[in-house]
Design a protein around this motif. Structure first.
Motif, PDB file in Angstrom:
ATOM      1  N   SER A 186       0.644  -1.241  -0.161  1.00  0.00           N
ATOM      2  CA  SER A 186       0.109   0.103   0.030  1.00  0.00           C
ATOM      3  C   SER A 186       0.919   1.291  -0.099  1.00  0.00           C
ATOM      4  CB  SER A 186      -0.833   0.030   1.214  1.00  0.00           C
ATOM      5  OG  SER A 186       0.013   0.261   2.431  1.00  0.00           O
ATOM      6  N   LEU A 187       0.276   2.392  -0.407  1.00  0.00           N
ATOM      7  CA  LEU A 187       0.845   3.567  -0.386  1.00  0.00           C
ATOM      8  C   LEU A 187      -0.203   4.541  -0.013  1.00  0.00           C
ATOM      9  CD1 LEU A 187       3.653   5.327  -0.764  1.00  0.00           C
ATOM     10  CD2 LEU A 187       2.710   5.479  -3.319  1.00  0.00           C
ATOM     11  N   SER A 188      -0.008   5.635   0.976  1.00  0.00           N
ATOM     12  CA  SER A 188      -0.816   6.683   1.409  1.00  0.00           C
ATOM     13  C   SER A 188      -0.064   8.008   0.807  1.00  0.00           C
ATOM     14  CB  SER A 188      -0.964   6.721   2.762  1.00  0.00           C
ATOM     15  OG  SER A 188      -2.033   5.596   3.230  1.00  0.00           O
ATOM     16  N   VAL A 189      -0.867   8.947   0.140  1.00  0.00           N
ATOM     17  CA  VAL A 189      -0.253  10.074  -0.264  1.00  0.00           C
ATOM     18  C   VAL A 189      -1.153  11.358   0.066  1.00  0.00           C
ATOM     19  CG1 VAL A 189       0.184  11.626  -2.497  1.00  0.00           C
ATOM     20  CG2 VAL A 189       0.664   9.128  -2.349  1.00  0.00           C
TER      21      VAL A 189
ATOM     22  N   VAL B 156      -4.935  10.020   0.234  1.00  0.00           N
ATOM     23  CA  VAL B 156      -5.488   9.134  -0.475  1.00  0.00           C
ATOM     24  C   VAL B 156      -4.612   7.756  -0.349  1.00  0.00           C
ATOM     25  CG1 VAL B 156      -6.337  10.508  -2.094  1.00  0.00           C
ATOM     26  CG2 VAL B 156      -4.124   9.845  -2.518  1.00  0.00           C
ATOM     27  N   HIS B 157      -5.434   6.618  -0.272  1.00  0.00           N
ATOM     28  CA  HIS B 157      -4.678   5.238  -0.222  1.00  0.00           C
ATOM     29  C   HIS B 157      -4.920   4.549  -1.359  1.00  0.00           C
ATOM     30  CE1 HIS B 157      -5.136   0.964   0.878  1.00  0.00           C
ATOM     31  NE2 HIS B 157      -4.391   1.042   1.793  1.00  0.00           N
ATOM     32  N   PHE B 158      -3.616   3.881  -1.623  1.00  0.00           N
ATOM     33  CA  PHE B 158      -3.569   2.760  -2.814  1.00  0.00           C
ATOM     34  C   PHE B 158      -3.353   1.700  -2.308  1.00  0.00           C
ATOM     35  CE2 PHE B 158      -2.511   7.129  -4.808  1.00  0.00           C
ATOM     36  CZ  PHE B 158      -3.213   6.974  -5.805  1.00  0.00           C
ATOM     37  N   GLY B 159      -3.936   0.362  -2.776  1.00  0.00           N
ATOM     38  CA  GLY B 159      -3.563  -1.003  -2.772  1.00  0.00           C
ATOM     39  C   GLY B 159      -2.672  -1.130  -3.779  1.00  0.00           C
ATOM     40  N   LEU B 160      -1.896  -2.016  -3.486  1.00  0.00           N
ATOM     41  CA  LEU B 160      -0.507  -2.160  -4.780  1.00  0.00           C
ATOM     42  C   LEU B 160      -0.775  -3.788  -4.756  1.00  0.00           C
ATOM     43  CD1 LEU B 160       2.192   0.064  -3.409  1.00  0.00           C
ATOM     44  CD2 LEU B 160       0.466   0.603  -5.223  1.00  0.00           C
TER      45      LEU B 160
ATOM     46  N   GLN C  55       5.608   2.687   4.793  1.00  0.00           N
ATOM     47  CA  GLN C  55       5.116   1.920   5.657  1.00  0.00           C
ATOM     48  C   GLN C  55       4.600   2.608   7.136  1.00  0.00           C
ATOM     49  OE1 GLN C  55       3.378  -0.783   4.499  1.00  0.00           O
ATOM     50  NE2 GLN C  55       4.143  -0.059   2.863  1.00  0.00           N
ATOM     51  N   GLY C  56       3.570   2.819   7.514  1.00  0.00           N
ATOM     52  CA  GLY C  56       3.461   3.715   8.599  1.00  0.00           C
ATOM     53  C   GLY C  56       3.366   5.393   8.579  1.00  0.00           C
ATOM     54  N   ARG C  57       3.578   5.685   7.589  1.00  0.00           N
ATOM     55  CA  ARG C  57       3.476   6.956   7.478  1.00  0.00           C
ATOM     56  C   ARG C  57       2.964   7.558   5.857  1.00  0.00           C
ATOM     57  NH1 ARG C  57       8.544   9.455   5.433  1.00  0.00           N
ATOM     58  NH2 ARG C  57       9.945   7.859   4.553  1.00  0.00           N
ATOM     59  N   VAL C  58       2.907   8.870   5.641  1.00  0.00           N
ATOM     60  CA  VAL C  58       2.277   9.066   4.167  1.00  0.00           C
ATOM     61  C   VAL C  58       3.551   9.840   3.443  1.00  0.00           C
ATOM     62  CG1 VAL C  58       0.108   9.698   5.294  1.00  0.00           C
ATOM     63  CG2 VAL C  58       1.808  11.462   5.245  1.00  0.00           C
ATOM     64  N   LEU C  59       3.142   9.609   2.207  1.00  0.00           N
ATOM     65  CA  LEU C  59       4.204  10.615   1.350  1.00  0.00           C
ATOM     66  C   LEU C  59       3.349  11.828   0.860  1.00  0.00           C
ATOM     67  CD1 LEU C  59       6.296  10.746  -1.016  1.00  0.00           C
ATOM     68  CD2 LEU C  59       4.481   9.689  -2.593  1.00  0.00           C
TER      69      LEU C  59
END
Length: 497
Positions: free
Chosen positions: A405-408, A453-457, A489-493
């Motif tokens: 995952s990735l959160s932006v 915003v959250h992305f599953g990868l 992981q555990g934080r946002v971009l």
């Protein structure tokens, strides 16, 4: 209960070779209730999330029929009720249309609530440095009486750099309130925002890619829906020519909520409309046109649907859809929700059993990673019956799935959360878009959250992140290449304009 499963790529499509354990993950989604006794408050309506104290995690606001705005501070995954101490109302006239937005651009996000009684004023609460909320009682078009509030949305519709407010009205003309040097002023009556159709849901997005936000309105009581194209000096309703107006509905049917997502990962924002009756899923053709594909993809159930929100709950790279709905006679309504799993962009399958503990909502729904573990958790509300509440369910994805995952977090050039409607895309090493999200302009049930915003990868390979900001002249792209999701992981971009 935490359900441990294998972590092979979970793509459940017809004819797939996914293992039995992978299938189990998606047919029986694993969630656990948190603080269920504390959250069991009857009459819960709109639920909206934002980081009001700037400590890096999402806090929860809920409007309740008693007039209370219940605010929970997120303390490392534990929620503490602080609304009373922070100056928010604990009784009075009912509010809906909760919307978070930094209207005064001071870096602290503020809260708006719309009145549902036409004799009551809507209310605006300024965030005083994360320590208190102070009601702004200066007469303003934001708070004037006469509105039966539904969706409220902070947006910069005129691209002048500050937040304006759109206020949907269930029982009269909507209002578009412009923010300028003289304060907040309602736009003139010549604007189509004075459209008298009974509006409940509103979604702003740049469907024609000309650099400004256009507006879809979900209208009830048999009225036609609208898609107002923003032409700068005026708005034009193009829903009839695009086949999105849904004419000739009976009075007991109509649209209620709307939610935007790129369900097929082609780079274009598609639009789901929750309805009393049959819902619609408008697939964008990328050129300003739409086709309703709800029947083709398994989303054409006839429901009494109220709200909807998109989120990739299983981190397989395809965004899923939760719909809140109810059935039963007035006074005896019971939840009748759906969790539609996205089958690789080819269709949807409801994976929510009628007896599931998740089948508890009849109004609000929001996806939020409140504990920042990489998996989207579920926040819902139930307004009817004494069994109501504003429930939060932790997503118990296995760790290796959460890591995909990735959160932006998208901010303006000064580091403030003011760019509602900006678009975020992920591109692979060949420059192909494989996922798209939008900074929320409103979804769920009459709520606007302010979240990353959250992305599953599908995998944790490096990606390019592209953010599209809207401006008076054009759509401006900002690109960050070679992003390693494992580093976040555990934080946002964070990406600034």
């Amino acid at each position: 209960m935490v359900r441990r499963v294998l972590c092979a790529l979970p793509l459940l499509v017809p004819g797939s070779l996914a293992s039995a354990s992978d299938q189990e993950l998606h047919v029986h989604p694993a969630f656990s209730p948190i603080q269920a006794v504390q959250f069991a408050v009857p009459g819960s309506l709109s639920n909206s999330w934002a980081d009001f104290d700037n400590d890096g995690d999402a806090d929860l606001a809920v409007s309740i029929k008693t007039g209370e705005v219940r605010l929970y501070r997120n303390d490392h995954g534990t929620f503490v009720s602080v609304g009373l101490a922070m100056g928010l109302p604990i009784s009075g006239q009912e509010l809906r249309g909760l919307a978070w937005g930094d209207f005064d651009a001071d870096g602290w996000i503020d809260l708006y609530g719309g009145a549902t009684s036409t004799s009551s004023k809507s209310r605006l609460f300024r965030n005083n440095g994360g320590k208190a909320f102070v009601e702004v009682d200066t007469p303003s078009a934001l708070t004037e009486a006469g509105r039966s509030s539904r969706q409220s949305s902070w947006v910069d519709f005129d691209n002048d750099g500050d937040l304006d407010l759109f206020a949907a009205n269930r029982n009269g003309p909507n209002a578009l309130v412009r923010h300028d040097v003289n304060g907040f002023m309602r736009t003139g009556s010549e604007r189509p925002m004075s459209d008298p159709r009974p509006t409940v849901g509103a979604c702003w997005f740049d469907f024609d890619r000309d650099g400004d936000l256009d507006l879809f309105l979900a209208n009830q009581a048999g009225a036609t829906d609208a898609l107002w194209r923003n032409d700068g000096a005026d708005f034009v309703d193009v829903a009839p020519q695009l086949g999105m107006d849904r004419p000739n509905r009976p009075k007991d049917e109509g649209s209620v909520g709307c939610a935007l997502a790129d369900y097929d990962n082609d780079g274009d924002l598609d639009l789901y409309v929750a309805s009393y009756g049959t819902g619609a899923l408008y697939r964008s053709d990328g050129s300003g046109g739409f086709v309703d594909v709800a029947a083709k993809l398994g989303l054409d159930e006839k429901q009494h649907a109220v709200g909807a929100a998109w989120g990739d709950y299983d981190n397989d790279g395809y965004i899923d859809l939760f719909v809140t709905a109810y059935s039963g006679a007035s006074g005896m309504q019971r939840p009748d929700n759906r969790l539609y799993r996205n089958l690789g962009g080819k269709g949807f399958a409801n994976v929510l059993a009628s007896g599931s503990m998740l089948n508890v909502a009849d109004h609000g729904v929001q996806w939020v990673d409140y504990d920042q573990d990489g998996a989207l958790d579920l926040s819902v509300t139930r307004g009817y019956t004494d069994q109501g509440g504003h429930f939060v369910f932790h997503n118990d994805l296995y760790e290796c799935s959460r890591q995909r995952s990735l959160s932006v977090l998208v901010l303006d050039r000064y580091g403030r959360f003011t760019r509602m409607g900006a678009e975020v895309r992920l591109l692979d090493d060949k420059g192909k878009v494989f996922a798209t999200r939008q900074i929320s302009t409103g979804e769920g049930y009459n709520s606007q959250s302010a979240l990353p915003v959250h992305f599953g990868l599908a995998s944790n390979g490096r990606v390019t992140v592209e953010v599209t900001f809207l401006s008076p002249a054009t759509r401006i792209r900002k690109v960050r290449k070679h992003i390693d999701p494992a580093r976040y992981q555990g934080r946002v971009l964070r990406i600034k304009e």
